[in-house]
Scaffold this motif. Sequence first.
Motif, mmCIF file in Angstrom:
data_model
loop_
_atom_site.group_PDB
_atom_site.id
_atom_site.type_symbol
_atom_site.label_atom_id
_atom_site.label_comp_id
_atom_site.label_asym_id
_atom_site.label_seq_id
_atom_site.Cartn_x
_atom_site.Cartn_y
_atom_site.Cartn_z
ATOM 1 N N PHE A 66 -12.041 -3.114 19.467
ATOM 2 C CA PHE A 66 -10.576 -3.438 19.590
ATOM 3 C C PHE A 66 -9.806 -3.115 18.216
ATOM 4 C CE2 PHE A 66 -11.845 -6.548 23.188
ATOM 5 C CZ PHE A 66 -10.848 -5.981 24.123
ATOM 6 N N SER A 67 -8.535 -2.854 18.336
ATOM 7 C CA SER A 67 -7.765 -2.618 17.047
ATOM 8 C C SER A 67 -7.035 -4.021 16.969
ATOM 9 C CB SER A 67 -6.581 -1.584 17.221
ATOM 10 O OG SER A 67 -6.996 -0.550 17.639
ATOM 11 N N THR A 68 -6.976 -4.364 15.803
ATOM 12 C CA THR A 68 -6.625 -5.893 15.273
ATOM 13 C C THR A 68 -5.865 -5.624 13.984
ATOM 14 O OG1 THR A 68 -6.902 -8.163 15.023
ATOM 15 C CG2 THR A 68 -8.614 -6.484 14.234
ATOM 16 N N VAL A 78 -15.797 -4.343 16.717
ATOM 17 C CA VAL A 78 -16.744 -4.171 18.250
ATOM 18 C C VAL A 78 -17.181 -5.438 18.659
ATOM 19 C CG1 VAL A 78 -18.808 -3.052 18.681
ATOM 20 C CG2 VAL A 78 -17.412 -1.770 17.126
ATOM 21 N N GLY A 79 -16.913 -5.148 20.026
ATOM 22 C CA GLY A 79 -17.335 -6.354 20.877
ATOM 23 C C GLY A 79 -18.682 -5.961 21.516
ATOM 24 N N LEU A 80 -19.826 -6.491 21.367
ATOM 25 C CA LEU A 80 -21.308 -5.966 21.979
ATOM 26 C C LEU A 80 -21.455 -7.075 22.960
ATOM 27 C CD1 LEU A 80 -23.050 -4.631 18.935
ATOM 28 C CD2 LEU A 80 -21.557 -3.391 20.296
ATOM 29 N N ASN A 81 -22.342 -6.469 24.052
ATOM 30 C CA ASN A 81 -23.228 -7.162 25.074
ATOM 31 C C ASN A 81 -22.031 -8.291 25.725
ATOM 32 O OD1 ASN A 81 -25.623 -7.535 26.215
ATOM 33 N ND2 ASN A 81 -26.062 -9.420 25.025
ATOM 34 N N LEU A 82 -20.762 -7.660 26.015
ATOM 35 C CA LEU A 82 -19.726 -8.664 26.620
ATOM 36 C C LEU A 82 -19.668 -8.363 28.142
ATOM 37 C CD1 LEU A 82 -17.463 -6.320 27.073
ATOM 38 C CD2 LEU A 82 -16.764 -6.880 24.696
ATOM 39 N N GLY A 172 -3.692 -10.080 16.872
ATOM 40 C CA GLY A 172 -4.234 -10.839 15.498
ATOM 41 C C GLY A 172 -5.767 -11.057 15.576
ATOM 42 N N LEU A 173 -6.625 -11.151 14.339
ATOM 43 C CA LEU A 173 -7.917 -10.778 14.323
ATOM 44 C C LEU A 173 -8.413 -12.280 15.111
ATOM 45 C CD1 LEU A 173 -10.483 -9.890 13.264
ATOM 46 C CD2 LEU A 173 -10.108 -11.280 11.082
ATOM 47 N N GLU A 174 -8.129 -13.423 15.086
ATOM 48 C CA GLU A 174 -8.435 -14.564 15.778
ATOM 49 C C GLU A 174 -8.384 -14.246 17.342
ATOM 50 O OE1 GLU A 174 -8.554 -19.401 15.451
ATOM 51 O OE2 GLU A 174 -6.791 -18.338 14.751
ATOM 52 N N GLU A 175 -7.377 -13.846 17.569
ATOM 53 C CA GLU A 175 -7.073 -13.511 19.099
ATOM 54 C C GLU A 175 -8.077 -12.532 19.637
ATOM 55 O OE1 GLU A 175 -3.585 -12.513 22.184
ATOM 56 O OE2 GLU A 175 -3.315 -11.830 20.062
ATOM 57 N N VAL A 176 -8.445 -11.493 18.993
ATOM 58 C CA VAL A 176 -9.227 -10.544 19.466
ATOM 59 C C VAL A 176 -10.779 -10.748 19.172
ATOM 60 C CG1 VAL A 176 -10.595 -8.272 18.414
ATOM 61 C CG2 VAL A 176 -7.847 -8.364 18.651
ATOM 62 N N VAL A 177 -11.299 -11.667 18.338
ATOM 63 C CA VAL A 177 -12.465 -12.177 18.354
ATOM 64 C C VAL A 177 -12.668 -13.162 19.478
ATOM 65 C CG1 VAL A 177 -14.003 -13.748 16.982
ATOM 66 C CG2 VAL A 177 -12.720 -12.244 15.769
ATOM 67 N N ASN A 178 -11.491 -13.944 19.882
ATOM 68 C CA ASN A 178 -11.648 -14.853 21.011
ATOM 69 C C ASN A 178 -11.951 -14.055 22.428
ATOM 70 O OD1 ASN A 178 -11.354 -17.647 22.253
ATOM 71 N ND2 ASN A 178 -9.489 -16.321 23.260
ATOM 72 N N TRP A 179 -11.154 -12.811 22.418
ATOM 73 C CA TRP A 179 -11.491 -12.116 23.690
ATOM 74 C C TRP A 179 -12.802 -11.776 23.879
ATOM 75 C CZ3 TRP A 179 -7.117 -8.117 22.541
ATOM 76 C CH2 TRP A 179 -5.859 -8.414 22.761
ATOM 77 N N ILE A 180 -13.584 -11.566 22.729
ATOM 78 C CA ILE A 180 -14.803 -10.925 22.953
ATOM 79 C C ILE A 180 -15.887 -12.130 23.094
ATOM 80 C CG2 ILE A 180 -16.635 -9.945 21.439
ATOM 81 C CD1 ILE A 180 -14.588 -8.279 19.703
ATOM 82 N N THR A 181 -15.680 -13.112 22.014
ATOM 83 C CA THR A 181 -16.623 -14.341 22.481
ATOM 84 C C THR A 181 -16.372 -15.097 23.767
ATOM 85 O OG1 THR A 181 -14.905 -15.784 21.040
ATOM 86 C CG2 THR A 181 -16.652 -14.733 19.924
ATOM 87 N N ALA A 182 -15.131 -14.928 24.248
ATOM 88 C CA ALA A 182 -14.932 -15.662 25.723
ATOM 89 C C ALA A 182 -15.540 -14.999 26.576
ATOM 90 C CB ALA A 182 -13.406 -15.907 25.723
ATOM 91 N N SER A 183 -15.845 -13.501 26.550
ATOM 92 C CA SER A 183 -16.250 -12.737 27.591
ATOM 93 C C SER A 183 -17.776 -12.608 27.353
ATOM 94 C CB SER A 183 -15.835 -11.407 27.381
ATOM 95 O OG SER A 183 -15.989 -10.619 26.166
#
Length: 283
Positions: A66-68, A78-82, A172-183
Amino acid sequence: MTEIYDLHCHSTASDGALSPRDLVSRAKQYGVTHLALTDHDTVAGVAEAQRAAEMEGINLITGIEFSTTWQSHCLHIVGLNLDPSHPLVAEGSHAIQTIRNERAEKISIKLEKKRIPGAFESVKKAAGDGMITRTHFAEFLLSQGYVDTLQGAFDNYLGDGKPGYVSTQWPGLEEVVNWITASGGIAVLAHPMRYKLSGSWMRRLLIDFKEMGGLSIEVVSGRNNPDEINTLARYAKQFDLAGSAGSDFHNPKNIWVELGRLNPMPDFVTPVWHLFETKALTS
């Protein structure tokens, strides 16, 4: 059998030169045992890559890049294992695709002002259903003879301050990290040395990244030299982050970056794939 992890690469679903199937086949050829397809802002190639990985006997880790935007800096996470079917991944990808299309139109207009017509139609055709990236514009400029190399396209037209550069506000960075962790995924700060941050800015970024839920930093990549790897390994240790490793492979024509051709992870860094095992045991 030696396990070789390559957790950062790209296919034609974004700005890579190989289809997901051909990418997996090349990874097999170069001895990769665990591969993550991390196309820019899309998981469109994951299903094809998974089918190919099953045929080739490779372990595929689902991924995305993801770009942020953080503190006016453009970063890649990068989001891994999502879970690629998670609604937030789909919504995030759609939102960024809209931003990318708008940026592509603006870049094309700027290039037309420099008497370089036809860019938007060309890059849109080249991207197909995938994400339009600046690499598509670089390839267009190269094919039309405006530059001699892809890097020349960024140096002369597409880089910051150049005639075709368009400043872009990503999610924003927090939003992108949340997309990854929530998935269900693990958020990794990709190629940290590329951002050319001072030591104080890097520490500030890593503090924020970890507080937001980030768990890993890319310690080993296809372009990192040993000194950079050691620097990043120390950051990983200092901030209790796992270390990731990925070639950031895009194109076989780039002889300097190849799938699976990576330096070893420093012994004192916890590899991010150990988090995959922990996640599997606790899920």
